[in-house]
Scaffold this motif. Sequence first.
Motif, short mmCIF file in Angstrom:
data_model
loop_
_atom_site.label_atom_id
_atom_site.label_comp_id
_atom_site.label_asym_id
_atom_site.label_seq_id
_atom_site.Cartn_x
_atom_site.Cartn_y
_atom_site.Cartn_z
N CYS A 31 0.64 -1.16 -0.14
CA CYS A 31 -0.05 -0.13 0.02
C CYS A 31 0.87 1.22 -0.05
O CYS A 31 1.83 1.03 0.60
CB CYS A 31 -0.94 -0.07 1.06
SG CYS A 31 -2.16 1.35 1.13
N HIS A 32 0.21 2.26 -0.54
CA HIS A 32 1.07 3.46 -0.82
C HIS A 32 1.07 4.31 0.70
O HIS A 32 2.13 4.99 1.03
CB HIS A 32 0.52 4.63 -1.76
CG HIS A 32 -0.90 5.04 -1.21
ND1 HIS A 32 -2.14 4.25 -1.16
CD2 HIS A 32 -1.28 6.06 -0.63
CE1 HIS A 32 -3.06 4.94 -0.85
NE2 HIS A 32 -2.61 6.15 -0.51
N THR A 33 0.16 3.72 1.57
CA THR A 33 0.30 4.20 2.86
C THR A 33 1.30 3.62 3.95
O THR A 33 1.48 3.96 4.87
CB THR A 33 -1.02 4.10 3.62
OG1 THR A 33 -1.21 2.50 3.73
CG2 THR A 33 -2.24 4.63 3.08
N GLY A 34 2.32 2.36 3.04
CA GLY A 34 3.24 1.82 4.04
C GLY A 34 2.70 0.55 4.62
O GLY A 34 3.30 -0.21 5.28
N SER A 35 1.27 0.45 4.69
CA SER A 35 0.73 -0.92 5.08
C SER A 35 0.92 -2.04 4.22
O SER A 35 1.38 -1.74 2.95
CB SER A 35 -0.97 -0.51 5.04
OG SER A 35 -1.52 -1.69 5.35
N GLU A 36 1.09 -3.12 4.70
CA GLU A 36 1.41 -4.40 3.96
C GLU A 36 0.65 -4.58 2.81
O GLU A 36 0.88 -5.01 1.96
CB GLU A 36 1.41 -5.69 5.00
CG GLU A 36 1.91 -6.83 4.60
CD GLU A 36 1.76 -8.04 5.47
OE1 GLU A 36 2.00 -7.81 6.72
OE2 GLU A 36 1.44 -9.14 5.23
#
Lengths: 287, 287
Positions: free
Chosen positions: A149-154
């Motif tokens: 994810c672009h949010t840094g989430s896996e």
Amino acid sequence: MAVSYVHCVQPLRVSSKTRLFFSVGGRCREDRRKSNCLVFASAMNSDVSLNLQSKVEVLLDSVKWDDKGLAVAIAQNVDTGAILMQGFANRDALATTISSQKATFYSRSRSILWTKGETSKNFINVHDIFLDCDRDSIIYLGKPDGPTCHTGSETCYYTSIFDHLKDQEVEGNRLALTTLYSLESTISQRKEELAAPENGKPSWTQRLLLDDNLLCSKIREEADELCRTLEENEDKSRTASEMADVMYHAMVLLTLKNVKTEEVLEVLRQRFSKSGIEEKRSRKALN
Amino acid sequence: MAVSYVHCVQPLRVSSKTRLFFSVGGRCREDRRKSNCLVFASAMNSDVSLNLQSKVEVLLDSVKWDDKGLAVAIAQNVDTGAILMQGFANRDALATTISSQKATFYSRSRSILWTKGETSKNFINVHDIFLDCDRDSIIYLGKPDGPTCHTGSETCYYTSIFDHLKDQEVEGNRLALTTLYSLESTISQRKEELAAPENGKPSWTQRLLLDDNLLCSKIREEADELCRTLEENEDKSRTASEMADVMYHAMVLLTLKNVKTEEVLEVLRQRFSKSGIEEKRSRKALN
């Protein structure tokens, strides 16, 4: 040109005997969409290369693209099964994914192809691609280099509707986790809670985390009980229950050692794909 | 009316304390799409019911429906992680899935809602629903009552593009399997091959399948080796490798006993959702 930034020459191991190389970007025919298509090059056997090119064309023709020339493309972690993200593929995106083995999509908002990871370097390395029964939905089954994810989430799926509907707000986000990873997450949480203990007795998981002797004795005991379901011809439900015990206790040990279940599955997959676990075991047994 | 066949009153357990009942079909407002929406009824607390209704409305408003009022909806097996099928949901389909906890989609070809299983009875019982970061893609995480695909296949994804591109045609279909289930499938195949042995030595898996003593001694040995990675402070890679050994050998035992990995995961999930594995273990340990 839409596919100009795709890494040009990457191997697709289509059999153990023939190693073919694809490159993307050549214009091989004028079709309705004026799209680019794959150019195949093999130093070994041009007949095989042409045959493969033909097969890819037939396959791309067989997909039921929608009125915008798109199909849903879902990227899934080959080890954990986690759904990493979902986008759309057009003919070029699927062709590019086949050749580059990096999950590639068509951006509807920007009207261009994009390969996941081209900016972040968190590519999704595609091991296989599946079509559904209607041939209008695609799974890219692969291994991500890092968070998708672009949010840094896996993964991109971290908003639970049922959490949202609960009376009390849930702290933080919760990934869409299947059973094994949900258990792993719970055990990790118990471990973190040990650093800031609340009042009350430690949970069973915490007792195991705090006492190596207790944990190891339980793992050996549960493995023994699993074996006895075979040796003493116990029923299936007993086997399932004992195997659940083995997995739970072994996963507490993994958590203590900071080893992810995903790492274990990666070991299993690599044994298969190298020489096969059977061959390895066989060699071990013969020595 | 689009939702007339949806089962009317089913519980959604939104918290352990409050049990709310939803029914589908009431027309609660005239919105742009003239869609039906949820009517909530609770014998216990009308404020809570109204609050929940409001939360669902806000949530449905927050989804980024496309120009046709749709979002991609992916049904995933909560235990195995298998992607069962992919369809599209509109506002009503998502509202119906939230209330009925049966995976429900909008059929683009028939322009109606349909609940997977309404004909076959192979419902997908939804345990949670996740939205992605863009809020335009949905996961229905649930447990299927039976095969999901209309062909009778466990999932709709049984056509491997890489198999298709291989020189030789692959016999039969191959489901999109993640590592654990791919291993399970291979072990099952070795077991089936025992019934019609070909020339040559049996594989290691087959030797284990034929010799209970050998298999059980290996399971106990590998469990012991896993424990020793903790007791003797071995490195992480050793732990992952020994855990892989434990899982592989234990899965051979499961295959012998005709127990699916999915059944084991179901046991683990049910322990969590009932009273928690920790509580159960704790009670066991105290007795």
